[in-house]
Motif scaffolding. Structure first.
Motif, mmCIF file in Angstrom:
data_model
loop_
_atom_site.group_PDB
_atom_site.id
_atom_site.type_symbol
_atom_site.label_atom_id
_atom_site.label_comp_id
_atom_site.label_asym_id
_atom_site.label_seq_id
_atom_site.Cartn_x
_atom_site.Cartn_y
_atom_site.Cartn_z
ATOM 1 N N ASP A 1 0.853 -1.178 0.000
ATOM 2 C CA ASP A 1 0.000 0.000 0.000
ATOM 3 C C ASP A 1 0.891 1.230 0.000
ATOM 4 O O ASP A 1 1.646 1.476 0.950
ATOM 5 N N LEU A 2 0.823 2.009 -1.062
ATOM 6 C CA LEU A 2 1.647 3.208 -1.174
ATOM 7 C C LEU A 2 1.330 4.225 -0.091
ATOM 8 O O LEU A 2 2.153 5.091 0.223
ATOM 9 N N PHE A 3 0.127 4.129 0.480
ATOM 10 C CA PHE A 3 -0.287 5.106 1.486
ATOM 11 C C PHE A 3 0.303 4.815 2.861
ATOM 12 O O PHE A 3 0.177 5.623 3.772
ATOM 13 N N LYS A 4 0.911 3.640 3.017
ATOM 14 C CA LYS A 4 1.457 3.255 4.317
ATOM 15 C C LYS A 4 2.983 3.324 4.297
ATOM 16 O O LYS A 4 3.616 2.973 3.297
ATOM 17 N N LYS A 5 3.548 3.713 5.403
ATOM 18 C CA LYS A 5 4.982 3.931 5.493
ATOM 19 C C LYS A 5 5.774 2.621 5.506
ATOM 20 O O LYS A 5 6.928 2.570 5.098
ATOM 21 N N ASP A 6 5.154 1.526 5.973
ATOM 22 C CA ASP A 6 5.854 0.251 6.113
ATOM 23 C C ASP A 6 6.194 -0.339 4.747
ATOM 24 O O ASP A 6 5.340 -0.416 3.857
ATOM 25 N N GLU B 1 11.932 5.935 0.235
ATOM 26 C CA GLU B 1 12.491 5.442 1.495
ATOM 27 C C GLU B 1 12.758 3.942 1.425
ATOM 28 O O GLU B 1 13.774 3.460 1.941
ATOM 29 N N TRP B 2 11.858 3.202 0.776
ATOM 30 C CA TRP B 2 12.060 1.752 0.663
ATOM 31 C C TRP B 2 13.295 1.446 -0.182
ATOM 32 O O TRP B 2 14.066 0.543 0.146
ATOM 33 N N LEU B 3 13.461 2.178 -1.268
ATOM 34 C CA LEU B 3 14.664 2.001 -2.082
ATOM 35 C C LEU B 3 15.917 2.256 -1.237
ATOM 36 O O LEU B 3 16.889 1.495 -1.294
ATOM 37 N N ASN B 4 15.866 3.313 -0.455
ATOM 38 C CA ASN B 4 17.005 3.663 0.390
ATOM 39 C C ASN B 4 17.276 2.588 1.437
ATOM 40 O O ASN B 4 18.440 2.258 1.726
#
Length: 283
Positions: free
Chosen positions: A49-54, A94-97
């Motif tokens: 879910d793109l809307f969630k930070k996890d 952020e996930w890529l990082n």
């Protein structure tokens, strides 16, 4: 030699059509959406879910050569747009990082709503962006997030997408849709397969060693007054009645140019609304 890999974040209608084109070219395609069962065969699903930070548990752990951010807003208001286009993109970056992934290029799927011209002017990528509504303003904000990401980034500003399953205008014409004729209300459109095709073309261009500009407008060859489109569809469909309602007039009127994309070698399969709508109606 390894095949190029791409993550399509927000792999809905346009994203899935893009995925199929890249799969046909031998690419490794990862598609992120909530329901991965709806992804085309051959796409490696990322349930998230793109809307969630996890970060999704199925995020690819290997290299990611390209990222296409192709989200769609769930709620069509300013908070909904910001959540989909600004915050969602920030989450993916952020996930890529987190995984130390550095794509060669990021394509951000934007909108021609960033242009506020209303008097039938011709618009290209050098035209001023003076978005009047929240949608264009949020898109410009999201484009800046992409530019500031540290990844080479290109915004692809798509115009009105139509195609199978996107047939609002056809439905309205069948009901006798009335449109103001003067002054002409210019509209811009692109068939959904051409929208996906432009994204695929740009990715292949980079993979083959080419460079991209900071933005491209995704539009067919023939912006046209809405009254002309409605008139052509009425004749094609054999509609003779008019609705009793007064003429409809939307805000905004501009003519978008695809010269920059065409100079790179791209050309739409459906150069105008005539070929595109004929394909839908004959399909």
């Amino acid at each position: 030699m390894s095949v190029p890999s791409v993550v399509i974040a927000g792999c809905g209608d346009v994203g899935s059509r893009l995925a199929c084109q890249l799969l046909a070219s031998g690419w490794e395609v990862h598609g992120l959406r909530r329901d991965v069962s709806r992804l085309p065969e051959g796409v490696i699903g990322i349930a998230g879910d793109l809307f969630k930070k996890d970060c999704p548990e199925t995020w690819p752990i290997g290299g990611v050569d390209y990222l296409v951010y192709c989200a769609a807003a769930t709620d069509h208001d300013e908070p909904g747009y910001r959540k989909a286009y600004v915050e969602g993109l920030q989450h993916v970056l952020e996930w890529l990082n987190d995984y130390g992934q550095e794509p060669k290029h990021l394509l951000f799927v934007s909108s021609s709503s960033v242009y506020g011209q209303q008097n039938g002017e011709w618009v290209d990528e050098t035209s001023p962006t003076q978005a009047g509504g929240y949608s264009g303003q949020v898109m410009l904000e999201a484009e800046q997030v992409a530019v500031n990401s540290g990844i080479p980034a290109t915004a692809v500003r798509l115009t009105g997408i139509y195609g199978p399953g996107r047939e609002w205008l056809l439905s309205q014409v069948r009901q006798g849709y009335r449109v103001a004729v003067e002054p002409p209300l210019y509209g811009n459109r692109i068939h959904v397969d051409d929208a996906a095709g432009l994204l695929a073309f740009l990715l292949r261009h980079v993979e083959q060693g080419g460079s991209l500009e900071k933005c491209y407008i995704g539009v067919d060859d023939a912006p046209a007054p809405l009254a002309d489109v409605v008139g052509w569809l009425r004749e094609y469909l054999g509609v003779t009645e008019w609705a009793e309602d007064a003429s409809v007039r939307r805000a905004g009127s501009k003519q978008c140019s695809n010269a920059r994309a065409k100079a790179l070698g791209w050309a739409p399969t459906y150069p105008s609304y005539r070929e595109g709508y004929a394909a839908i109606l004959n399909g």
